[in-house]
Structure formats: structure tokens, C-alpha cells
Scaffold this motif. Structure first.
Motif, short mmCIF file in Angstrom:
data_model
loop_
_atom_site.label_atom_id
_atom_site.label_comp_id
_atom_site.label_asym_id
_atom_site.label_seq_id
_atom_site.Cartn_x
_atom_site.Cartn_y
_atom_site.Cartn_z
N ALA A 74 -6.28 -32.44 -20.74
CA ALA A 74 -5.27 -31.38 -20.62
C ALA A 74 -4.99 -31.06 -19.16
CB ALA A 74 -5.73 -30.14 -21.36
N LYS A 75 -5.99 -31.26 -18.31
CA LYS A 75 -5.85 -30.96 -16.89
C LYS A 75 -5.66 -32.23 -16.05
CE LYS A 75 -8.66 -26.75 -17.00
NZ LYS A 75 -9.86 -26.06 -16.45
N ASN A 76 -5.64 -33.39 -16.70
CA ASN A 76 -5.54 -34.66 -15.98
C ASN A 76 -6.58 -34.76 -14.87
OD1 ASN A 76 -3.44 -35.65 -17.53
ND2 ASN A 76 -1.85 -34.91 -16.15
N THR A 77 -7.78 -34.38 -15.20
CA THR A 77 -8.85 -34.31 -14.21
C THR A 77 -10.07 -35.09 -14.69
OG1 THR A 77 -8.10 -32.15 -13.44
CG2 THR A 77 -10.36 -32.75 -12.93
N VAL A 78 -10.69 -35.80 -13.75
CA VAL A 78 -11.92 -36.51 -14.02
C VAL A 78 -13.02 -35.94 -13.13
CG1 VAL A 78 -11.41 -38.37 -12.36
CG2 VAL A 78 -12.99 -38.79 -14.27
N TYR A 79 -14.23 -35.89 -13.66
CA TYR A 79 -15.36 -35.31 -12.95
C TYR A 79 -16.48 -36.33 -12.84
CZ TYR A 79 -12.92 -31.11 -14.53
OH TYR A 79 -11.98 -30.16 -14.80
N LEU A 80 -17.31 -36.14 -11.83
CA LEU A 80 -18.52 -36.95 -11.70
C LEU A 80 -19.66 -36.00 -11.35
CD1 LEU A 80 -19.62 -39.88 -11.80
CD2 LEU A 80 -19.45 -39.89 -9.30
N GLU A 81 -20.53 -35.80 -12.30
CA GLU A 81 -21.73 -34.99 -12.09
C GLU A 81 -22.83 -35.91 -11.60
OE1 GLU A 81 -21.73 -31.58 -12.90
OE2 GLU A 81 -23.66 -31.44 -11.87
N MET A 82 -23.34 -35.62 -10.39
CA MET A 82 -24.36 -36.49 -9.78
C MET A 82 -25.65 -35.70 -9.62
SD MET A 82 -22.01 -38.40 -6.91
CE MET A 82 -21.72 -36.89 -5.98
N ASN A 83 -26.70 -36.17 -10.26
CA ASN A 83 -28.01 -35.55 -10.19
C ASN A 83 -29.04 -36.52 -9.60
OD1 ASN A 83 -27.15 -33.11 -11.55
ND2 ASN A 83 -27.14 -34.31 -13.45
N SER A 84 -30.16 -35.98 -9.20
CA SER A 84 -31.25 -36.79 -8.62
C SER A 84 -30.71 -37.73 -7.55
CB SER A 84 -31.95 -37.59 -9.73
OG SER A 84 -32.46 -36.73 -10.73
N LEU A 85 -29.93 -37.19 -6.65
CA LEU A 85 -29.28 -38.00 -5.64
C LEU A 85 -30.29 -38.63 -4.69
CD1 LEU A 85 -26.19 -35.77 -5.07
CD2 LEU A 85 -26.10 -38.21 -5.59
N LYS A 86 -29.96 -39.84 -4.27
CA LYS A 86 -30.81 -40.62 -3.38
C LYS A 86 -30.04 -40.92 -2.09
CE LYS A 86 -32.76 -43.04 -7.39
NZ LYS A 86 -32.97 -44.37 -8.02
N PRO A 87 -30.74 -41.19 -1.00
CA PRO A 87 -30.03 -41.54 0.24
C PRO A 87 -29.09 -42.73 0.05
CG PRO A 87 -32.32 -41.03 0.72
CD PRO A 87 -32.19 -41.02 -0.78
N GLU A 88 -29.45 -43.65 -0.81
CA GLU A 88 -28.58 -44.82 -1.04
C GLU A 88 -27.30 -44.49 -1.81
OE1 GLU A 88 -31.86 -44.55 -1.73
OE2 GLU A 88 -32.38 -45.65 -3.57
N ASP A 89 -27.17 -43.26 -2.27
CA ASP A 89 -25.92 -42.81 -2.89
C ASP A 89 -24.90 -42.36 -1.84
OD1 ASP A 89 -27.91 -41.29 -5.43
OD2 ASP A 89 -26.75 -43.15 -5.61
N THR A 90 -25.32 -42.31 -0.60
CA THR A 90 -24.42 -41.91 0.48
C THR A 90 -23.27 -42.90 0.60
OG1 THR A 90 -26.17 -40.83 1.74
CG2 THR A 90 -24.23 -41.56 2.97
N ALA A 91 -22.04 -42.36 0.52
CA ALA A 91 -20.85 -43.19 0.55
C ALA A 91 -19.61 -42.30 0.50
CB ALA A 91 -20.82 -44.15 -0.64
N VAL A 92 -18.47 -42.92 0.71
CA VAL A 92 -17.20 -42.26 0.41
C VAL A 92 -16.89 -42.58 -1.05
CG1 VAL A 92 -14.76 -42.07 0.93
CG2 VAL A 92 -16.40 -42.45 2.78
#
Length: 120
Positions: A74-92
Motif C-alpha cells: 500500500a505504501k510501495n515500500t520495502v524494508y530490511l531489518e538487520m540484526n546481529s550485525l557484523k563488521p563484514e556487513d559494512t557496505a552501501v
């Protein structure tokens, strides 16, 4: 003009959480799949997660169990919930969407990217 606008990136400590959002605007077209990709310095852009218009999800092995993709049609929106983040998740992180102006044609758009940095 069809646009995807991302928000929610930032700096977080290892083990922390972030929620990214990406809203499509400027279009009344139906949207097929939406997704998130990321690109770390010196590396190629890689798929993180996708979600179909019907809610079927797909994840890269590196984020399974830690990231959750969802969408609000309905909002034309996508989400990304990121948990337990690691240094290797660093990115654009970039969102993308496939728009369907007619049943015979589709086109893709990408967001401008949002930086996620995981560091202590």
C-alpha cells in the motif's frame, strides 16, 4: 519520475541492529519484486535479499537468520531489518524494484544507496 528513496543507514556497533526503508514514488505502476543489494569497498555489488509482490523472500546465505526483508504494498515500500550485525556487513546498501507499467513490459529502478557501517 519514478524514484526509490532509501533511509535508515548509519553507524552501529557489532551485534547491533538497523532498519532500512526504501519508498517508491512518482509512479502508479504495479511493482513486481523488490530487493536489497550491497557493495563493500573494492567488492562487487551483491544480492542481499528479495521479496516478490506476493511476499516470497530470498536471502543471501551470509544474512540468513539475521536479516528480514518485508514490504508494504500500500505504501510501495520495502524494508530490511538487520540484526546481529557484523563488521563484514559494512557496505552501501541499494534497494531496487521492478515496475510493471503494462503486462507486457517492465523496468527496474535503483535507489541512491545508504551507507551502513558496523564498527566498534
Amino acid at each position: 519520475q519514478v524514484q526509490l528513496v532509501e533511509s535508515g543507514g548509519g553507524l552501529v556497533q557489532p551485534g547491533g541492529s538497523l532498519r532500512l526503508s526504501c519508498a517508491a514514488s512518482g509512479s502508479s505502476f504495479l511493482i513486481n519484486a523488490m530487493g536489497w543489494h550491497r557493495q563493500a569497498p573494492g567488492k562487487q555489488r551483491e544480492l542481499v535479499a528479495t521479496i516478490s509482490s506476493g511476499g516470497i523472500t530470498n536471502y543471501a546465505d551470509s544474512v540468513k537468520g539475521r536479516f528480514t526483508i518485508s514490504r508494504d504494498n500500500a505504501k510501495n515500500t520495502v524494508y530490511l531489518e538487520m540484526n546481529s550485525l557484523k563488521p563484514e556487513d559494512t557496505a552501501v546498501y541499494y534497494c531496487n524494484a521492478e515496475f510493471r507499467p503494462t503486462i507486457y513490459s517492465t523496468f527496474q529502478r535503483w535507489g541512491q544507496g545508504t551507507q551502513v557501517t558496523v564498527s566498534s
